[in-house]
Every structure is written in structure tokens, then in C-alpha cells.
Design a protein around this motif. Sequence first.
Motif, PDB file in Angstrom:
ATOM      1  N   LYS A 407     -15.711  -8.524  28.475  1.00 13.73           N
ATOM      2  CA  LYS A 407     -16.794  -8.461  27.489  1.00 13.73           C
ATOM      3  C   LYS A 407     -16.446  -9.321  26.284  1.00 13.73           C
ATOM      4  O   LYS A 407     -15.309  -9.308  25.810  1.00 13.73           O
ATOM      5  N   LYS A 408     -17.428 -10.064  25.774  1.00 10.67           N
ATOM      6  CA  LYS A 408     -17.196 -10.941  24.629  1.00 10.67           C
ATOM      7  C   LYS A 408     -18.390 -10.911  23.691  1.00 10.67           C
ATOM      8  O   LYS A 408     -19.537 -11.081  24.122  1.00 10.67           O
ATOM      9  N   ARG A 409     -18.113 -10.658  22.417  1.00 14.01           N
ATOM     10  CA  ARG A 409     -19.169 -10.761  21.406  1.00 14.01           C
ATOM     11  C   ARG A 409     -19.365 -12.239  21.089  1.00 14.01           C
ATOM     12  O   ARG A 409     -18.446 -12.915  20.637  1.00 14.01           O
ATOM     13  N   LEU A 410     -20.584 -12.741  21.335  1.00 16.83           N
ATOM     14  CA  LEU A 410     -20.863 -14.159  21.112  1.00 16.83           C
ATOM     15  C   LEU A 410     -21.343 -14.439  19.693  1.00 16.83           C
ATOM     16  O   LEU A 410     -21.013 -15.484  19.121  1.00 16.83           O
ATOM     17  N   SER A 411     -22.145 -13.553  19.125  1.00 19.51           N
ATOM     18  CA  SER A 411     -22.650 -13.771  17.772  1.00 19.51           C
ATOM     19  C   SER A 411     -21.551 -13.544  16.755  1.00 19.51           C
ATOM     20  O   SER A 411     -20.682 -12.691  16.933  1.00 19.51           O
ATOM     21  N   LYS A 412     -21.584 -14.308  15.679  1.00 25.91           N
ATOM     22  CA  LYS A 412     -20.490 -14.308  14.698  1.00 25.91           C
ATOM     23  C   LYS A 412     -20.838 -13.605  13.383  1.00 25.91           C
ATOM     24  O   LYS A 412     -19.954 -13.157  12.671  1.00 25.91           O
ATOM     25  N   LYS A 413     -22.122 -13.559  13.049  1.00 27.22           N
ATOM     26  CA  LYS A 413     -22.519 -13.048  11.735  1.00 27.22           C
ATOM     27  C   LYS A 413     -23.133 -11.654  11.855  1.00 27.22           C
ATOM     28  O   LYS A 413     -23.858 -11.370  12.805  1.00 27.22           O
ATOM     29  N   ASP A 414     -22.839 -10.798  10.866  1.00 30.00           N
ATOM     30  CA  ASP A 414     -23.411  -9.454  10.842  1.00 30.00           C
ATOM     31  C   ASP A 414     -24.862  -9.504  10.386  1.00 30.00           C
ATOM     32  O   ASP A 414     -25.189 -10.080   9.350  1.00 30.00           O
ATOM     33  N   GLY A 415     -25.711  -8.894  11.174  1.00 25.74           N
ATOM     34  CA  GLY A 415     -27.138  -8.872  10.919  1.00 25.74           C
ATOM     35  C   GLY A 415     -27.831  -8.699  12.253  1.00 25.74           C
ATOM     36  O   GLY A 415     -27.298  -8.065  13.164  1.00 25.74           O
ATOM     37  N   VAL A 416     -29.005  -9.288  12.389  1.00 26.64           N
ATOM     38  CA  VAL A 416     -29.732  -9.227  13.650  1.00 26.64           C
ATOM     39  C   VAL A 416     -29.663 -10.584  14.334  1.00 26.64           C
ATOM     40  O   VAL A 416     -30.128 -11.591  13.792  1.00 26.64           O
TER      41      VAL A 416
END
Length: 723
Positions: A407-416
Motif C-alpha cells: 500500500k502506498k499513499r500517492l497524494s502528498k498534501k493534507d486536504g481533499v
Amino acid sequence: MKIAKLFFGITFFIGITAIAQNKPFTLEEIWKGEFATNGFESLHSMNNGTQYSVLEKDKLSGATNIEVYDYKTGEKVKTLVSSSSIDGLNSFQGYIFSKDETRILLSSEIEQIYRHSSKGIYHIYDVPSQGVFKLSDKKVQSPLLSPDGNKVAYVMDNNIFMLNFVTGQEIQLTDDGKKNEVINGITDWVYEEEFMFVRAFEWSADSKKIAFIRFDEKEVPEFSMDVYGKALYQKQEVFKYPKAGEQNAKVSLFIANIEAMALDEIKLGDYKDFYIPRIKWSANPDILSVQVLNRHQNNLDLIFVDAKTKSPKVVLNEKDEAYINITNNLTFLDDNSFIWTSEKDGFNHIYHYKETGELINQVTKGPWEVTDYYGYDIKNKKIFYQSVENSSINRDVYAISLDGKEKKRLSKKDGVNEAEFTADFSSYINYFSNAKTPYEYTLNSAATGDVIREIKNNKVLADKLATYDMRFKEFSTIEVNGETLNMWMMKPKDFNPKKKYPLLMFQYSGPGSQTVKNTWNKERDYWHMYLTQQGFIVACVDGKGTGFKGAKFKKATQNNLGDLEVKDQIAAAKQLGALDYVDAARIGIWGWSYGGFMSSNCLFKGADTFKMAIAVAPVTSWRFYDTIYTERYLMTPQENAKGYDDNSPINFVNGLKGKFLLVHGSADDNVHVQNTMRLAEALIQANKDFDWAIYPDKNHSVSGGNTRLHLYNKMTNFIKNNL
């Protein structure tokens, strides 16, 4: 009282500098769209994986174009279609490609029917020859090109038609369609609104068969609305609307074999009083998947129908003590195994099943929710999805192997973060925003999530807003009635913690909803900022029954809507009223639709807490609302009269002590103005003073022309005068 600060360090949004932010917002600016964000219209990822198309309007000529761009360079490759080159077509509002992208459906003269449904004029554009022809001189509904691009099916006057481009043959598949009696291939009002789909027919993968749902609504009670217009006499709109406990349309399933010119009804089994909320052909052109849901919506069968033998087989069954959510997340892989999402472990997660319905594995796990399923990369055996693993008020894009590993989180910024993947899943467009950052659009690597290039931003809007008195949401949590609830608050400029401020609370509170979310502003948010400029604090709390914190939290309100939710809002108001900077004698609450149901109850049941309330288009008795939504949470009135009546605002008008504003559109086909009329009559008979406004011929959105401006002027003045 315990209020915990969250996300205090969210980065200031792009373009904002240290210059003074003094310019006040005006209602005219807000409701004339002065702060709208830029985005994409009708983005389509081309099959080649390197290009995408969007709908654009030529500012000089007014023509509508389908423009094709290169993902990596951002350069325009070509104009695929322009309305300027099509005789008799000045512009079009939308487009749909055939699977092989050789033909395009162009929609124009769109006429809205209900919230999701419409009819219009459609042209077929042949990409190789650049030829074009009009599908029909009459407006049709939901046309769909066959996978091979050689045929199109559509609905006209409640019947299904099919046109073969190669042979020129046109076939009328049904002939019993009639308004307010029988609908073929299009959903009825309640399916459209609550199951959120309109086209109820699908092509098989080999383009030889069409499956469709037939709705027999002859026994469904009718609802009528007067539409006043400008003529001497008003006209009456009459449509079928099944209120809670009343007769639903009888649904049946058919498969039309185009080559054999045969139409067969499919007997699904011994079901009574049931729904068919989804149909979808599998990768095998002879296997149709059908979802059958009981009326209580707590038992779902996934059925595979063999189109050759017409025999159904239940391959998967889901049960829930409360209800089962219907989604669009069923995806068939090449081997006809399938991806499915379920809340069966208490949180919404992704599962992989064999064609037989045997579980292969649970792909995602944990005390968090999967909020969207983006697709499956066959080459790399990766699933892409969105979830709230990084806080329930955020959304992130993830990749995971089909076996549930890597599993990998692709998005870098907190938000939507939302994703639009290329056809080959090599990259994706990331749509990002948070409470301080207007939408940014970037091309990202699907392998790493790294930004390849920026596509579009809203720096112009950010620079414009830098001159305004922006009031940002401060996210936190609050402990209420044994639960940790998400909250945001907006404070006036030059906020002084030693000063007492009036407080206005906003909420929606409906099952599975969310109003505390780390995303960019809507018009309503600018209005809340406007109110802070008038010296008000504005706050919002998502109480029990709202979404994205697990099934137990969401389904806590089952069979008793408006009880725990109201208690949470009253308790939250009391806690906020105990803060040094909140004037506990000046707390108000407002909401729309379910939020109007809530704000009415909060004022009537919390007379010692709330000084005023505004209810826009409120449900005032769940007996007046539709079967699918209401019975999902309350069962029928015949089974659970107490759940319907114990929390109906109509039954608690004697508790009104504060100021109350009641608003409704007279042509609301969703929450009927009947709700407001019955509440108004109860208030009158209880000799309770209140203010109200009926907006002529306006639907549930209470919009059009200057309507929103007028409404928000009215609400603003009411708040200023009474809070």
C-alpha cells in the motif's frame, strides 16, 4: 469541556501574502459567482493513455469545441470537434465517446427533468469520416453508444429505441411506455433521487444485447404541484412519488437480443417488494450482474444471470442490521473475478471475489473508510482508491496490490485529493484543495505520486481573495455525549477572546453526510465569512449519524432519526456557549433540507439553548418523504410509527420560544412544500409567531435569477435582527 485543535499548521493558500486583508465580502459578489474556481469540463482520458479531451468554449465565436491535450506537455494536440463545423448546431453541452473512440455523442438543448435526469437533442459525430447526423428531431433521454460504436440505444416517451448505424435499421424495443404508468430503461423519481442513477439499460460487451429495467408505477400514488409561471392560469405538474410506507413501482428485468430480435423477461427468483438498484454486464458478454435489495435495504443479493439460459444465480449475499449502501464500485476483471466494496467489517473496504462469489481476499483493512474506487491496473496488478486513512476530514489517493500488499499513499498534501487516471493507469490528474487552498490540478505519477507538471491552478482567484477579509475555518474536535466530534469554527477579524460574540451554528446532520471537511469554499462558506464580518462566530459540528468514521458511528441513529443528532447539536451549543468568548444567550442554528429538519427541532426542543433558527426546505415529518431514503433509516411508518412521530418538528411546536424563519420553494419535487405548510399550520394553531417565505416555482435548491441573493439577504437580515 474539551476542544482539541487540529490542522493548525495548514499551509497558507497560494497567492496570499502578508498584505492587509480588509475588503469586505458582499452578498452580490458571492451570489453572482465572483469567487468561482477554474476547473475542467467533461474531462475524458483518451485510450492511448497519453492524451485527454475537455470541453471548451471559444470566447470569440461562442462555438463549443472538444479539445485534445497532451498529458505530459500540456500542449493542445488538436481540436477534435467544433460546433462551428456542424450545420444547425451552434453549441453543445456535453459529449460521450464510444468505447473505441470512433464515434461521439454530442448533447445540446438540454432540458432538466429532475435533479439528475434530462432530455435533449443529440448528434452522432463519426471521428474517421468527420460525418455527423442528428439522432432525432425530438428530445431523447440517456442515449448510449454500443461498445463497438456501431449502434446507439436511447429512451423516448418511456420506450427504448435502438439505431444501427451500419444497416440504418431502427428498432423500437418496447411499446408499453406511458407517462405515470410504465417506464422502460429510465428510472422513476425515487430511484433517480435515492439510488442516484437515471439510465436503467446497459449494452453487453459484444454489443448484441441490451438489459433494462421496467418500472410499472401505475399503483404508485401521485403527487401534484402547482406551477404558477406567467400565464393567466397556473399549470399542475403531476408525478408518481411513493411516500414512506406507500406502494413502490413494480420492477422487472428484461434482456433484448438485438440479433435474434427477441425480448425476454428474466425471473430473478421469489422476491417480493424489492429493488433493483444496479445492473451491469460482466466481462463475459453472456453474464449480466444484477443487484436485488429487499425493501428494508438490509439484505442484498448479487445475482449473475446467464443470458443464454436466462437462469439467475446468487453469487454474493450481504446482510446488515441497519442498511446496505449501494455504490458503483462493482468492477469486473478480465477473468470475470470482481472487485466489490462492503462495510461488513465495520468500515467500507475493498474485496476481491472469484467469479463464483468465493472470497479471494480483503484488499484493504483498518479503522478507516475507502471513499472512492478509481480502478484496476491490469499490467501492474494495482488497485487505486481514495480513503480517509489520513483523518476523516481529509481525502487521499492510494495504490495497493490486488493481494492487499504494498500500500502506498500517492497524494502528498493534507486536504481533499481526487484522482482522474489515464486509461493505462500510468499517471493521473490530481484535484487538490483544502480550507486554505483553492483547487490545484497537477499531473502525477501513478507509481510514486510525484508531480510531473502543474496543469491548472487558481492563483488569479487567490490573488483576488488576498485583498479580502478572508476568515478561514479552524478545525478541531469536541467531546459530546461520549463521542469525539469533528468541528470547524470561523471567527471575526481582530478576534478578542475576552469579548463575547454571538454564535451561529450550521449543520446538515443527515446519515452518512459530512459538513466538516478540509476542502475549498463553496458560496455558503463565503456567506459565513460575511457573517463574521458582521461580528458573528460561525461553527459547524458533525454529530452522530454523519459519515466517514465507520458504520457504528454512522448507523447510531437507525430507526430514530432526529434524536441523537439533535441532542448532539444542543450539547455542542451548550459547550460552545460556556466558552469565554461566546455569548450563551445569543446562539442560533440553521440548515437546509435534513439540516432544516434539524434546526427546527433544535429550536423547539432546545428553547433554553437556541435564540433563533432558520430552516430552508425542511423535512417536517418523515411520513411525507420518499420510500427508499426514509425506510432505509426508519423502516415503514406502519412498522415504526414512534420513529416517525417522536422527532417530527410538527409535534413539538409548543416548545418554540425563540425566533424562527421557515423557507421553501413552491415547486420542490424532492422535499415537498407540504412539509412547510403543515408545520406552518401547526405553528399557527399553537399561536406561535414565526417568519416565513415561499419562493414561487423554485425547487429544492431555491435558486435561479436573483433567488439565492434574495434568500441570503433575507436570512442575513433575520440573523442580524434576532441574534
